[in-house]
Design an enzyme around this catalytic site. Structure first.
Site, mmCIF file in Angstrom:
data_model
loop_
_atom_site.group_PDB
_atom_site.id
_atom_site.type_symbol
_atom_site.label_atom_id
_atom_site.label_comp_id
_atom_site.label_asym_id
_atom_site.label_seq_id
_atom_site.Cartn_x
_atom_site.Cartn_y
_atom_site.Cartn_z
ATOM 1 N N THR A 27 0.839 -1.205 0.000
ATOM 2 C CA THR A 27 0.000 0.000 0.000
ATOM 3 C C THR A 27 0.870 1.250 0.000
ATOM 4 O O THR A 27 0.598 2.213 -0.727
ATOM 5 C CB THR A 27 -0.924 0.015 1.232
ATOM 6 N N VAL A 87 4.014 1.436 -1.091
ATOM 7 C CA VAL A 87 4.701 1.476 -2.386
ATOM 8 C C VAL A 87 3.770 2.015 -3.465
ATOM 9 O O VAL A 87 4.176 2.798 -4.329
ATOM 10 C CB VAL A 87 5.219 0.070 -2.763
ATOM 11 N N TRP A 88 2.505 1.615 -3.438
ATOM 12 C CA TRP A 88 1.538 2.055 -4.463
ATOM 13 C C TRP A 88 1.378 3.567 -4.458
ATOM 14 O O TRP A 88 1.207 4.184 -5.512
ATOM 15 C CB TRP A 88 0.180 1.399 -4.208
ATOM 16 N N HIS A 89 1.462 4.181 -3.291
ATOM 17 C CA HIS A 89 1.218 5.613 -3.203
ATOM 18 C C HIS A 89 2.338 6.445 -3.815
ATOM 19 O O HIS A 89 2.103 7.601 -4.190
ATOM 20 C CB HIS A 89 1.001 6.026 -1.740
ATOM 21 N N GLY A 90 3.545 5.918 -3.917
ATOM 22 C CA GLY A 90 4.598 6.705 -4.534
ATOM 23 C C GLY A 90 5.971 6.085 -4.377
ATOM 24 O O GLY A 90 6.196 5.231 -3.516
#
Length: 455
Positions: free
Chosen positions: A318, A320-323
């Site tokens: 989660t 990692v997905w954000h940036g």
């Protein structure tokens, strides 16, 4: 192009709605696809080809996977499925994390790897997750394969939720792609949703955001404790009304075109635990990770040690997905740690203490989390957090804090009330007592809000 821009409000949206409603039903998905590609190409003329590749690749892969599944060719079914997943994640990873990976390698290697920094394709995280949800559900036989290329393309590119979500899974709109209702009432509901979201974004998020921008620009040595707290609370308000406003606008736009999209926020700042907060914040993202990562890993069905590992993996991803930044990775991982602790024992303790302390605990962690989320790097985040707790002789109050309170105090009060369900409860109460006033007053209020936003 953003939803709150004058060009979108007065040119793109009216033309798109006109074209959509004048064409016969069988061409509506095509018109939506065409307009969505124009919307995307307006800001990303080169990356529209990447999106077209994603559409064609996943459309053909879905048909291939379904064919192997129908023929019970298990070996080729798995090969085809994993190949499709890897290609989608590789594209996302290359554009989103390539620079981050090279920068970190250059920091530890005795030589430097030259690279060209790439701009991030708009919405790539959102439409990649949408195509993956389709591929996974076809692989599992949850949904029938979509053989209409135009309908599939419209699903992937649909401009209302392309930039900032909500993440619309294929199961959410499968039936709506082939049959959906259009009515004046639904269109009106969509306009209402859109205008409320526009007001959140333009009147609240943009204004309260100026407070945070001004405070974040101050050097740590010149920032008082109260100033630091005002800044991070302002950012908490800004990100909620900005992201929540965009989600409301997306839901409203979807309704104007006959679609029903899932809600993305449910008063998250009323939460009494971090677990509850993430059931209320960015609901579609949490649902996606739960359905396609946490549950396939085993969820909580294989004992507590495995549950802890599954939660840790889910929350790491989660972040990692954000940036592509250590800030985001640490931010997601810390939430994972807190949720694991709540799962082990902290949740039981929270149930035994007064609700007000649960709320304070939750908001304290959320606000500190936003410091990690927004700052450019970890040293900057730690310096800001140090200001908040008076480390290094930071003064408690200064003239900047007093200026921000006197200038934006009323805006803060409006935002804090707007984060609660008090406005909703008040409207529901008045609807019972004064229905005509609420109905016509509400229309007048939305029209006035639109005029203020445009101004």
């Amino acid at each position: 192009m953003i939803f709150s821009s004058i060009f979108f409000l007065f040119v793109f949206l009216p033309i798109t709605l006109f074209l959509y409603y004048v064409v016969p039903w069988k061409f509506k998905n095509f018109m939506l696809l065409l307009c969505s590609l124009i919307f995307y190409a307006w800001g990303e003329p080169v990356y529209v080809f990447l999106m077209l590749f994603s559409i064609v690749f996943n459309y053909l892969s879905g048909i291939e996977i379904d064919g192997y599944r129908q023929n019970e060719n298990t070996k080729m079914l798995r090969y085809s499925f994993w190949f499709t997943v890897i290609v989608n994640l590789a594209i996302l990873g290359f554009f989103k994390y390539y620079g981050f990976l090279v920068n970190n390698l250059n920091a530890i290697l005795p030589f430097e790897i030259p690279y060209r920094e790439l701009s991030l394709p708009i919405g790539i995280s959102f439409y990649t997750f949408q195509t993956l949800s389709y591929i996974i559900d076809v692989y599992k036989g949850v949904v029938p394969v979509q053989k209409n290329f135009v309908s599939f393309g419209a699903y992937v590119t649909m401009f209302p939720q392309l930039i900032a979500g909500p993440i619309v899974r294929y199961t959410d709109v499968d039936a709506q792609l082939s049959k959906r209702t259009h009515s004046l009432y639904k269109f009106g509901q969509g306009v209402s949703w859109f205008l409320r979201g526009l007001g959140k974004k333009v009147l609240l998020a943009n204004n309260i955001g100026m407070t945070y921008d001004a405070i974040a620009a101050i050097l740590p040595a010149e920032r008082s404790v109260l100033t630091a707290w005002i800044g991070c609370i302002a950012y908490a308000m800004q990100i909620y009304f900005d992201f929540g406003g965009y989600s409301d606008m997306a839901i409203g736009l979807g309704a104007m075109f006959g679609f029903t999209f899932p809600e993305n926020f449910n008063y998250p700042y009323l939460s009494k635990s971090i677990s509850e907060f993430w059931r209320r914040w960015h609901i579609t993202l949490g649902s996606w990770f739960k359905s396609y990562v946490y549950f396939p890993l085993g969820g909580n069905r294989k004992g507590m040690p495995r549950t802890i590992m599954n939660l840790a993996i889910t929350w790491f991803l989660t972040g990692v997905w954000h940036g592509a930044s250590w800030n985001f990775i640490l931010w997601g991982s810390l939430y994972g740690v807190v949720i694991i602790l709540e799962k082990l024992f902290l949740g039981k303790w929270l149930q035994k203490i007064p609700a007000v302390f649960c709320h304070i605990y939750t908001m304290l962690l959320v606000i500190l989390g936003w410091v990690l989320f927004d700052t450019a790097d970890l040293p900057t985040a730690f310096a800001y957090a140090a200001n908040m707790f008076g480390a290094g002789g930071t003064p408690f109050i200064d003239s900047t804090a007093m200026y921000q309170i006197s200038t934006y105090g009323i805006t803060f009060i409006i935002c804090i009330i707007g984060c609660t369900d008090l406005p909703k409860l008040a409207v529901e109460y008045l609807k019972k007592k004064l229905p005509l006033l609420i109905n016509y007053g509400g229309i007048a209020g939305l029209m006035g809000m639109f005029v203020m936003c445009a101004a």
